[in-house]
Design an enzyme around this catalytic site. Structure first.
Site, PDB file in Angstrom:
ATOM      1  N   ASP A  61       1.019  -1.187  -0.086  1.00  0.00           N
ATOM      2  CA  ASP A  61       0.271   0.139   0.044  1.00  0.00           C
ATOM      3  C   ASP A  61       0.975   1.369  -0.130  1.00  0.00           C
ATOM      4  O   ASP A  61       2.071   1.141   0.588  1.00  0.00           O
ATOM      5  CB  ASP A  61      -0.711   0.066   1.169  1.00  0.00           C
ATOM      6  CG  ASP A  61      -2.209   0.930   1.142  1.00  0.00           C
ATOM      7  OD1 ASP A  61      -3.202   0.189   0.982  1.00  0.00           O
ATOM      8  OD2 ASP A  61      -1.947   2.065   1.197  1.00  0.00           O
ATOM      9  N   ALA A 118     -10.682  -6.923  -8.455  1.00  0.00           N
ATOM     10  CA  ALA A 118     -11.978  -6.619  -7.890  1.00  0.00           C
ATOM     11  C   ALA A 118     -12.010  -5.077  -7.484  1.00  0.00           C
ATOM     12  O   ALA A 118     -12.715  -4.681  -6.610  1.00  0.00           O
ATOM     13  CB  ALA A 118     -12.449  -7.453  -6.933  1.00  0.00           C
ATOM     14  N   SER A 119     -11.161  -4.317  -8.145  1.00  0.00           N
ATOM     15  CA  SER A 119     -11.084  -2.835  -7.940  1.00  0.00           C
ATOM     16  C   SER A 119     -11.889  -2.024  -8.892  1.00  0.00           C
ATOM     17  O   SER A 119     -13.061  -1.722  -8.778  1.00  0.00           O
ATOM     18  CB  SER A 119      -9.425  -2.588  -7.666  1.00  0.00           C
ATOM     19  OG  SER A 119      -8.822  -2.619  -8.761  1.00  0.00           O
ATOM     20  N   GLU A 149     -17.879  -0.643 -19.464  1.00  0.00           N
ATOM     21  CA  GLU A 149     -18.673  -1.538 -18.857  1.00  0.00           C
ATOM     22  C   GLU A 149     -20.131  -1.461 -19.578  1.00  0.00           C
ATOM     23  O   GLU A 149     -20.701  -0.274 -19.777  1.00  0.00           O
ATOM     24  CB  GLU A 149     -19.186  -1.772 -17.489  1.00  0.00           C
ATOM     25  CG  GLU A 149     -17.826  -2.059 -16.878  1.00  0.00           C
ATOM     26  CD  GLU A 149     -17.747  -2.161 -15.402  1.00  0.00           C
ATOM     27  OE1 GLU A 149     -18.913  -1.986 -14.832  1.00  0.00           O
ATOM     28  OE2 GLU A 149     -16.723  -2.653 -14.492  1.00  0.00           O
ATOM     29  N   HIS A 179     -19.237  -7.236 -12.787  1.00  0.00           N
ATOM     30  CA  HIS A 179     -19.268  -6.350 -11.814  1.00  0.00           C
ATOM     31  C   HIS A 179     -20.149  -6.404 -10.718  1.00  0.00           C
ATOM     32  O   HIS A 179     -20.959  -5.642 -10.365  1.00  0.00           O
ATOM     33  CB  HIS A 179     -19.536  -4.770 -12.335  1.00  0.00           C
ATOM     34  CG  HIS A 179     -18.735  -3.801 -11.465  1.00  0.00           C
ATOM     35  ND1 HIS A 179     -18.353  -2.635 -11.944  1.00  0.00           N
ATOM     36  CD2 HIS A 179     -18.664  -3.661 -10.128  1.00  0.00           C
ATOM     37  CE1 HIS A 179     -17.693  -1.846 -11.095  1.00  0.00           C
ATOM     38  NE2 HIS A 179     -17.786  -2.320  -9.802  1.00  0.00           N
ATOM     39  N   ILE A 180     -20.039  -7.905 -10.007  1.00  0.00           N
ATOM     40  CA  ILE A 180     -20.980  -8.161  -9.084  1.00  0.00           C
ATOM     41  C   ILE A 180     -20.415  -8.044  -7.568  1.00  0.00           C
ATOM     42  O   ILE A 180     -21.117  -8.672  -6.787  1.00  0.00           O
ATOM     43  CB  ILE A 180     -21.881  -9.332  -9.262  1.00  0.00           C
ATOM     44  CG1 ILE A 180     -20.693 -10.564  -9.468  1.00  0.00           C
ATOM     45  CG2 ILE A 180     -22.741  -9.188 -10.703  1.00  0.00           C
ATOM     46  CD1 ILE A 180     -21.337 -11.847  -9.724  1.00  0.00           C
ATOM     47  N   GLY A 182     -20.433  -5.823  -5.304  1.00  0.00           N
ATOM     48  CA  GLY A 182     -21.286  -5.595  -4.388  1.00  0.00           C
ATOM     49  C   GLY A 182     -22.779  -5.757  -4.571  1.00  0.00           C
ATOM     50  O   GLY A 182     -23.500  -5.019  -3.922  1.00  0.00           O
TER      51      GLY A 182
END
Length: 206
Positions: A61, A118-119, A149, A179-180, A182
């Site tokens: 990070d 997944a970002s 998308e 893009h699932i 969330g």
């Protein structure tokens, strides 16, 4: 787990009536190293889950962040790439993270390693990823986000949207989801509550 066991490919084969019980290039995740890029709320929680599966966790990070469990922060991205069997991305979309993962980063990864994004879709250079998968540098990839998308559901994930779509979808051990990350009933409810709480707080407190 799905990548390391090639579950996506086996599922598609079974749906087509093909029984293909193989163990070649299928691995346990226990004892492997997970490299997390972006150790925020999601990355940190993922590290806890991964350790519960018996994985060693390292993370990179731009900020110095206290780890959860026995995860260890590394000082450079290249150090993480050289050590991780699985690399997972959890960074925001910024000018600095655009095409953060391209040919040099794939070259720095371990042979046969796996990439999970997944970002945000702009973080990974997809044509470079396709090349790395084609030559066998990576053992597989999982993507939930894309540079462009579709704006609605339907048969819109095609070469008109992204020129590389057909090449990407033709590759083995590549998991693609729309893009699932969330997209659950619980998450959507939580978003509504959070939004309403923020508005109420603003109205009452400024």
């Amino acid at each position: 787990i799905t990548l390391s066991r090639q579950v996506g490919d086996r599922s598609m084969e079974m749906h087509n009536g093909v029984w293909n019980k193989v163990s070649a290039k299928c691995w346990e995740i226990r004892g492997k190293t997970l490299g997390i890029i972006g150790y925020g709320h999601i990355g940190a929680q993922l590290s806890v889950l991964a350790e519960a599966f018996g994985m060693t966790v390292i993370y990179y990070d731009v900020l110095m962040i206290m780890s959860l469990g026995t995860a260890k922060q590394v000082s450079t991205l290249d150090e993480l790439l050289s050590k991780a069997d699985f690399v997972t991305l959890h960074v925001p979309e910024t000018p600095e993270t655009k095409n953060m993962f391209s040919t040099p980063q794939f070259a720095a990864m371990k042979n046969g390693a796996y990439l999970i994004n997944a970002s945000r879709g702009t973080v990974v250079d997809i044509p470079a990823l396709v090349d790395a998968l084609k030559i066998g540098k990576l053992g597989g990839a999982a993507l939930d986000v894309y540079p462009q998308e579709p704006r609605k559901n339907g048969e819109f994930f095609n070469d008109d949207l992204n020129t590389w779509t057909t090449e990407l979808t033709s590759l083995k051990n590549v998991i693609l989801t729309p893009h699932i990350g969330g997209a659950t009933e619980e998450a959507q409810s939580a978003i509504g509550v959070e939004g309403a709480t923020a508005v109420t707080s603003y109205v009452n407190e400024g």
